[in-house]
Design a protein around this motif. Structure first.
Motif, PDB file in Angstrom:
ATOM      1  N   ASN A  16       0.842  -1.191   0.000  1.00  0.00           N
ATOM      2  CA  ASN A  16       0.000   0.000   0.000  1.00  0.00           C
ATOM      3  C   ASN A  16       0.887   1.256   0.000  1.00  0.00           C
ATOM      4  OD1 ASN A  16      -1.609   2.222   1.016  1.00  0.00           O
ATOM      5  ND2 ASN A  16      -3.167   0.715   1.553  1.00  0.00           N
ATOM      6  N   ALA A  17       0.920   1.929  -1.146  1.00  0.00           N
ATOM      7  CA  ALA A  17       1.788   3.103  -1.299  1.00  0.00           C
ATOM      8  C   ALA A  17       1.395   4.222  -0.335  1.00  0.00           C
ATOM      9  CB  ALA A  17       1.753   3.602  -2.734  1.00  0.00           C
ATOM     10  N   HIS A  18       0.098   4.392  -0.097  1.00  0.00           N
ATOM     11  CA  HIS A  18      -0.340   5.445   0.823  1.00  0.00           C
ATOM     12  C   HIS A  18       0.146   5.143   2.237  1.00  0.00           C
ATOM     13  CE1 HIS A  18      -2.667   8.659   2.538  1.00  0.00           C
ATOM     14  NE2 HIS A  18      -3.266   7.802   3.353  1.00  0.00           N
ATOM     15  N   PHE A  19       0.026   3.899   2.655  1.00  0.00           N
ATOM     16  CA  PHE A  19       0.517   3.528   3.981  1.00  0.00           C
ATOM     17  C   PHE A  19       2.016   3.785   4.083  1.00  0.00           C
ATOM     18  CE2 PHE A  19       2.345   0.782   7.168  1.00  0.00           C
ATOM     19  CZ  PHE A  19       1.485   0.966   8.242  1.00  0.00           C
ATOM     20  N   ALA A  20       2.752   3.397   3.064  1.00  0.00           N
ATOM     21  CA  ALA A  20       4.206   3.614   3.057  1.00  0.00           C
ATOM     22  C   ALA A  20       4.528   5.099   3.190  1.00  0.00           C
ATOM     23  CB  ALA A  20       4.825   3.041   1.786  1.00  0.00           C
ATOM     24  N   LYS A  21       3.752   5.926   2.510  1.00  0.00           N
ATOM     25  CA  LYS A  21       3.991   7.371   2.552  1.00  0.00           C
ATOM     26  C   LYS A  21       3.717   7.941   3.942  1.00  0.00           C
ATOM     27  CE  LYS A  21       2.764  11.666   0.253  1.00  0.00           C
ATOM     28  NZ  LYS A  21       2.004  12.300  -0.823  1.00  0.00           N
ATOM     29  N   ILE A  22       2.599   7.559   4.551  1.00  0.00           N
ATOM     30  CA  ILE A  22       2.307   8.109   5.882  1.00  0.00           C
ATOM     31  C   ILE A  22       3.270   7.556   6.919  1.00  0.00           C
ATOM     32  CG2 ILE A  22      -0.099   8.663   5.379  1.00  0.00           C
ATOM     33  CD1 ILE A  22      -0.940   6.252   7.008  1.00  0.00           C
ATOM     34  N   PHE A  23       3.708   6.319   6.754  1.00  0.00           N
ATOM     35  CA  PHE A  23       4.687   5.744   7.671  1.00  0.00           C
ATOM     36  C   PHE A  23       6.006   6.514   7.590  1.00  0.00           C
ATOM     37  CE2 PHE A  23       7.866   2.723   9.100  1.00  0.00           C
ATOM     38  CZ  PHE A  23       7.274   2.174  10.231  1.00  0.00           C
ATOM     39  N   GLU A  24       6.428   6.814   6.363  1.00  0.00           N
ATOM     40  CA  GLU A  24       7.666   7.570   6.162  1.00  0.00           C
ATOM     41  C   GLU A  24       7.544   8.985   6.734  1.00  0.00           C
ATOM     42  OE1 GLU A  24      10.203   9.438   2.458  1.00  0.00           O
ATOM     43  OE2 GLU A  24       9.189   7.526   2.153  1.00  0.00           O
ATOM     44  N   LYS A  25       6.417   9.644   6.482  1.00  0.00           N
ATOM     45  CA  LYS A  25       6.209  11.001   6.994  1.00  0.00           C
ATOM     46  C   LYS A  25       6.193  11.003   8.525  1.00  0.00           C
ATOM     47  CE  LYS A  25       5.316  15.394   6.758  1.00  0.00           C
ATOM     48  NZ  LYS A  25       6.352  16.349   6.380  1.00  0.00           N
ATOM     49  N   HIS A  26       5.571   9.985   9.134  1.00  0.00           N
ATOM     50  CA  HIS A  26       5.549   9.862  10.589  1.00  0.00           C
ATOM     51  C   HIS A  26       6.975   9.784  11.126  1.00  0.00           C
ATOM     52  CE1 HIS A  26       5.499   7.635  14.394  1.00  0.00           C
ATOM     53  NE2 HIS A  26       4.341   8.249  14.614  1.00  0.00           N
ATOM     54  N   ASN A  27       7.800   8.968  10.485  1.00  0.00           N
ATOM     55  CA  ASN A  27       9.181   8.822  10.931  1.00  0.00           C
ATOM     56  C   ASN A  27       9.975  10.112  10.750  1.00  0.00           C
ATOM     57  OD1 ASN A  27       8.820   6.214  11.813  1.00  0.00           O
ATOM     58  ND2 ASN A  27       9.525   5.305   9.911  1.00  0.00           N
ATOM     59  N   GLU A  28       9.730  10.837   9.663  1.00  0.00           N
ATOM     60  CA  GLU A  28      10.393  12.128   9.448  1.00  0.00           C
ATOM     61  C   GLU A  28      10.020  13.112  10.563  1.00  0.00           C
ATOM     62  OE1 GLU A  28       9.278  13.524   5.564  1.00  0.00           O
ATOM     63  OE2 GLU A  28      10.289  11.868   4.562  1.00  0.00           O
ATOM     64  N   LEU A  29       8.731  13.174  10.882  1.00  0.00           N
ATOM     65  CA  LEU A  29       8.283  14.071  11.953  1.00  0.00           C
ATOM     66  C   LEU A  29       8.879  13.656  13.290  1.00  0.00           C
ATOM     67  CD1 LEU A  29       4.530  14.618  11.012  1.00  0.00           C
ATOM     68  CD2 LEU A  29       6.397  16.273  10.832  1.00  0.00           C
ATOM     69  N   ASP A  30       8.966  12.364  13.525  1.00  0.00           N
ATOM     70  CA  ASP A  30       9.550  11.873  14.774  1.00  0.00           C
ATOM     71  C   ASP A  30      10.995  12.345  14.912  1.00  0.00           C
ATOM     72  OD1 ASP A  30       9.335  10.250  17.185  1.00  0.00           O
ATOM     73  OD2 ASP A  30      10.782   8.930  16.193  1.00  0.00           O
ATOM     74  N   THR A  31      11.739  12.294  13.828  1.00  0.00           N
ATOM     75  CA  THR A  31      13.133  12.750  13.843  1.00  0.00           C
ATOM     76  C   THR A  31      13.210  14.247  14.145  1.00  0.00           C
ATOM     77  OG1 THR A  31      13.802  11.021  12.295  1.00  0.00           O
ATOM     78  CG2 THR A  31      15.237  12.955  12.464  1.00  0.00           C
TER      79      THR A  31
END
Length: 75
Positions: A16-31
């Motif tokens: 799921n490309a959308h899931f991958a995108k939100i997962f990546e964005k979540h990790n970016e924000l966490d950093t």
């Protein structure tokens, strides 16, 4: 994020490309949030709070997708 669903997350990131995108964005924000809290990135309280809310919204969305995946696959 949601470590107890590690296997499902791995599958969803591929399927799921959308899931991958939100997962990546979540990790970016966490950093960014971690860097700000550690004093390595200058953010005021309002900016930090906004980022935390965005991160939480992404986590909520990811969690909903995980639960939907579990239901669809009888897990």
């Amino acid at each position: 994020m949601l470590h107890e669903y590690r296997d499902i997350i791995s599958k969803l990131k591929v399927e799921n490309a959308h899931f991958a995108k939100i997962f990546e964005k979540h990790n970016e924000l966490d950093t960014i949030i971690t860097e700000a809290e550690d004093g390595r990135k200058p953010l005021d309280d309002t900016e930090l709070e906004t980022l935390k809310k965005q991160k939480l919204a992404l986590k909520d969305e990811a969690y909903a997708m995980i639960i939907e995946y579990k239901k669809a696959h009888n897990l």
